[in-house]
Design a protein around this motif. Sequence first.
Motif, PDB file in Angstrom:
ATOM      1  N   GLN A 159      47.994 107.670  39.363  1.00  0.00           N
ATOM      2  CA  GLN A 159      47.822 106.691  40.439  1.00  0.00           C
ATOM      3  C   GLN A 159      46.670 107.021  41.382  1.00  0.00           C
ATOM      4  OE1 GLN A 159      52.363 106.884  41.058  1.00  0.00           O
ATOM      5  NE2 GLN A 159      51.876 104.802  41.684  1.00  0.00           N
ATOM      6  N   HIS A 183      54.895 112.475  35.500  1.00  0.00           N
ATOM      7  CA  HIS A 183      55.122 111.308  36.362  1.00  0.00           C
ATOM      8  C   HIS A 183      54.676 110.054  35.606  1.00  0.00           C
ATOM      9  CE1 HIS A 183      55.556 109.835  40.739  1.00  0.00           C
ATOM     10  NE2 HIS A 183      55.320 108.755  40.008  1.00  0.00           N
ATOM     11  N   PHE A 184      55.533 109.584  34.740  1.00  0.00           N
ATOM     12  CA  PHE A 184      55.387 108.335  33.964  1.00  0.00           C
ATOM     13  C   PHE A 184      54.366 108.367  32.822  1.00  0.00           C
ATOM     14  CE2 PHE A 184      56.866 105.409  37.747  1.00  0.00           C
ATOM     15  CZ  PHE A 184      58.158 105.865  37.573  1.00  0.00           C
ATOM     16  N   ASN A 211      59.534 112.893  36.872  1.00  0.00           N
ATOM     17  CA  ASN A 211      59.741 111.917  37.925  1.00  0.00           C
ATOM     18  C   ASN A 211      60.496 110.709  37.395  1.00  0.00           C
ATOM     19  OD1 ASN A 211      59.038 110.631  40.630  1.00  0.00           O
ATOM     20  ND2 ASN A 211      58.234 109.110  39.186  1.00  0.00           N
ATOM     21  N   GLU A 212      61.549 110.356  38.076  1.00  0.00           N
ATOM     22  CA  GLU A 212      62.294 109.122  37.785  1.00  0.00           C
ATOM     23  C   GLU A 212      62.493 108.868  36.295  1.00  0.00           C
ATOM     24  OE1 GLU A 212      60.499 105.862  39.926  1.00  0.00           O
ATOM     25  OE2 GLU A 212      61.115 106.677  41.863  1.00  0.00           O
ATOM     26  N   ASN A 229      65.206 108.148  40.967  1.00  0.00           N
ATOM     27  CA  ASN A 229      65.118 106.941  41.773  1.00  0.00           C
ATOM     28  C   ASN A 229      66.541 106.445  42.021  1.00  0.00           C
ATOM     29  OD1 ASN A 229      65.100 104.063  42.393  1.00  0.00           O
ATOM     30  ND2 ASN A 229      62.892 104.177  42.056  1.00  0.00           N
ATOM     31  N   ASN A 248      64.435 109.701  45.295  1.00  0.00           N
ATOM     32  CA  ASN A 248      63.464 108.677  45.679  1.00  0.00           C
ATOM     33  C   ASN A 248      64.267 107.442  46.060  1.00  0.00           C
ATOM     34  OD1 ASN A 248      61.658 110.527  44.615  1.00  0.00           O
ATOM     35  ND2 ASN A 248      60.905 109.197  42.982  1.00  0.00           N
ATOM     36  N   TYR A 262      64.122 103.561  47.828  1.00  0.00           N
ATOM     37  CA  TYR A 262      63.309 102.457  48.348  1.00  0.00           C
ATOM     38  C   TYR A 262      64.137 101.281  48.865  1.00  0.00           C
ATOM     39  CZ  TYR A 262      59.153 104.745  46.544  1.00  0.00           C
ATOM     40  OH  TYR A 262      58.145 105.645  46.331  1.00  0.00           O
ATOM     41  N   GLU A 265      60.593 110.742  47.544  1.00  0.00           N
ATOM     42  CA  GLU A 265      59.792 109.536  47.809  1.00  0.00           C
ATOM     43  C   GLU A 265      60.591 108.566  48.671  1.00  0.00           C
ATOM     44  OE1 GLU A 265      58.283 107.368  44.354  1.00  0.00           O
ATOM     45  OE2 GLU A 265      57.746 109.262  43.379  1.00  0.00           O
ATOM     46  N   TRP A 281      56.024 108.023  50.408  1.00  0.00           N
ATOM     47  CA  TRP A 281      55.147 107.421  49.395  1.00  0.00           C
ATOM     48  C   TRP A 281      54.372 106.323  50.089  1.00  0.00           C
ATOM     49  CZ3 TRP A 281      54.125 108.882  44.436  1.00  0.00           C
ATOM     50  CH2 TRP A 281      53.225 108.049  43.757  1.00  0.00           C
ATOM     51  N   GLU A 335      49.505 100.932  41.510  1.00  0.00           N
ATOM     52  CA  GLU A 335      50.961 100.738  41.430  1.00  0.00           C
ATOM     53  C   GLU A 335      51.419 100.176  40.088  1.00  0.00           C
ATOM     54  OE1 GLU A 335      53.788 101.500  42.764  1.00  0.00           O
ATOM     55  OE2 GLU A 335      52.773 102.748  44.235  1.00  0.00           O
ATOM     56  N   TRP A 336      51.072 100.870  39.026  1.00  0.00           N
ATOM     57  CA  TRP A 336      51.629 100.548  37.705  1.00  0.00           C
ATOM     58  C   TRP A 336      51.436  99.073  37.351  1.00  0.00           C
ATOM     59  CZ3 TRP A 336      51.582 105.179  36.054  1.00  0.00           C
ATOM     60  CH2 TRP A 336      51.988 106.224  36.873  1.00  0.00           C
ATOM     61  N   PHE A 384      50.891 100.991  49.294  1.00  0.00           N
ATOM     62  CA  PHE A 384      51.921 101.888  49.850  1.00  0.00           C
ATOM     63  C   PHE A 384      51.333 102.966  50.760  1.00  0.00           C
ATOM     64  CE2 PHE A 384      56.158 101.212  47.993  1.00  0.00           C
ATOM     65  CZ  PHE A 384      55.900 100.301  46.978  1.00  0.00           C
TER      66      PHE A 384
END
Length: 444
Positions: free
Chosen positions: A24, A120-121, A164-165, A221, A281, A283, A341, A379, A386-387, A395
Amino acid sequence: MPDYSASYHFPRGFLWGTATASHQVEGSNQNNNWSRWEVEPDRVIAGQKAGLACDWWSGRWKEDLDRAVETGQNAHRLSIEWSRIQPARDRWDEDALDHYRAILRGMYDRGLAPMVTLHHFTDPLWMTEQGGWENAEAPEWFERYVRKVIPALKEYCTTWVTINEPNVYAVSGYVYGMFPPGKQSIPTALQVMLNLVRGHALAYRAIHELQPEARVGFAINYRSFQPARAWSPLDRTAAGIQHQFFNDSIPVAAMNGRFVTPFLKQQVPGAVATQDFIGVNYYSRDLVAFDLTRPQTQFIHNFYPKGSDLSPTGFIANVPAGMYEALKWALKFKLPIIVTENGVEDAADELRPRYLLQHVHQVWRAVNFNWPVRGYFHWSLVDNFEWERGWTQRFGLWGLNTETQARVRRKSVDVYEAICRENGITTEMVRRFAPEVLDEIFAA
Ligand code: FCB
């Protein structure tokens, strides 16, 4: 408006940072599954790409970490990019490792406590070509990579997030299909989740072997799922299914070795007790209704209620109580908790000051009960890619002009700086930055 003054303080040594992720912010990477995904039609909104991102790979991490430390932060969470360190299955790039050593040394020099995420993804393309995390060998591939990384970086870091997540990775890539590889298959998602748990467990043991003092965990998450109609057993069941599948299954497997979902139960003996902390994380919160008109989503409908305090693209509803709920949930693991996050997309920075103060307040409520919360990572430091939502969601505490690479300081920088420097929140801060929530945060 009441004119009293009061404050809520955090324990000494509390970590205040921001979080970022390699793909990112780094830019200029052609070698992972996302760089390939971004050039396919209709994958990322408006065909946007990570491109140069925040240009960290050419060195702009320095100016951004300067910003972090100059505004009172004492920690930073970043991720390292597997596809750079292991560009091909049998090739390691020592320069890439040196690059990350330099960043971690840079954090040390600035007095920023590091937290490093190993995945991370993004997956290296060589791995994608062999089926990615669907492949039963993926856990061992991950372990091999981790065994290469830890000796190179351990001088500068002891706190590691393995993956991550993993829940978002599996659900977005294999249930909803908006992340690569774009599949929609619950059985495949379950297989991927199990492999992520196995990979995490192998990495956990490898890291401890190479660095006994290490602290290792996931960043999960946590999504709050509330039944839309509290009286409805069907809504309660639907919310319970989502909670178990999305929030619980992976970290519980890493606690007791039992991977339990509504669709599959399986023992993962190697995963028992493979977390030293629990990264959360958080949100937002969904309402969940059983809905016969939605067979395509297993008759489950998730939505934000009318009148929600929504972010500009409607992606996040501001529900601070869900942060408290997430931390309460995390308590059951009987481990230190880190908010790895939390944040909101808000280019105009109208919602963020309030969101930030309200969520930090909920973290404080947990701390006030002596729940073992050790840090909060917002975050994010600066707007980044952002993906599948590309650059449409902002963000960052700092905005980013992707044409010029200029950083634009948002008011939220002042909000977060005040929190970090005070090690807490005060009525004065809330009056200044978000007076509309003074009574909520400092209720009698
Ligand atoms: C989380 C991801 C992170 C970022 C935020 C907004 O799910 O971990 O990379 O995209 O959402």
